[in-house]
Design a protein around this motif. Structure first.
Motif, PDB file in Angstrom:
ATOM      1  N   UNK A  69     -12.500 -43.405   3.978  1.00  0.00           N
ATOM      2  CA  UNK A  69     -12.924 -42.044   3.667  1.00  0.00           C
ATOM      3  C   UNK A  69     -14.432 -41.921   3.852  1.00  0.00           C
ATOM      4  N   UNK A  70     -14.886 -40.705   4.035  1.00  0.00           N
ATOM      5  CA  UNK A  70     -16.301 -40.436   4.246  1.00  0.00           C
ATOM      6  C   UNK A  70     -16.938 -40.061   2.923  1.00  0.00           C
ATOM      7  N   UNK A  71     -18.049 -40.699   2.606  1.00  0.00           N
ATOM      8  CA  UNK A  71     -18.761 -40.408   1.368  1.00  0.00           C
ATOM      9  C   UNK A  71     -19.575 -39.141   1.527  1.00  0.00           C
ATOM     10  N   UNK A  72     -19.414 -38.226   0.575  1.00  0.00           N
ATOM     11  CA  UNK A  72     -20.211 -37.005   0.556  1.00  0.00           C
ATOM     12  C   UNK A  72     -20.915 -36.940  -0.796  1.00  0.00           C
ATOM     13  N   UNK A  73     -22.225 -37.070  -0.819  1.00  0.00           N
ATOM     14  CA  UNK A  73     -22.938 -37.081  -2.096  1.00  0.00           C
ATOM     15  C   UNK A  73     -22.891 -35.710  -2.774  1.00  0.00           C
ATOM     16  N   UNK A  74     -23.135 -35.715  -4.075  1.00  0.00           N
ATOM     17  CA  UNK A  74     -23.203 -34.460  -4.823  1.00  0.00           C
ATOM     18  C   UNK A  74     -24.340 -33.613  -4.261  1.00  0.00           C
ATOM     19  N   UNK A  75     -24.118 -32.300  -4.254  1.00  0.00           N
ATOM     20  CA  UNK A  75     -25.129 -31.411  -3.684  1.00  0.00           C
ATOM     21  C   UNK A  75     -25.013 -30.031  -4.319  1.00  0.00           C
TER      22      UNK A  75
END
Length: 83
Positions: A69-75
């Motif tokens: 899976x691709x990591x998507x940081x909090x934003x």
């Protein structure tokens, strides 16, 4: 970060607490040095380490994002925090 540390600490101390409760229920002196022989302490330490290592394996295997899976940081989006 405190919760994983507290969990591991509780797993490490659980066998010692169970042995202390066993001593208390059998009317043995819990704080007496003779009630905690080195063989019992070694066995309790090994049981504690097995519990901790087992919990590390379970946490690593069953929690977290799936492989690939691709990591998507909090934003922030439109002024709102998106985890």
């Amino acid at each position: 970060m405190i919760r994983p540390f507290a969990t591991e600490l509780a797993l490490f101390l659980a066998p010692f607490a169970a042995y202390a409760m066993f001593l208390w229920m059998t009317k043995e002196p819990v704080l007496d040095r003779a009630s905690w022989p080195p063989k019992a302490l070694a066995s309790l330490t090994i049981a504690s380490l097995v519990l901790m290592i087992g919990s590390f394996v379970v946490l690593a295997h069953f929690y977290g994002a799936p492989p690939g899976s691709t990591y998507e940081p909090a934003h922030m989006e439109n002024g709102k925090f998106v985890p």
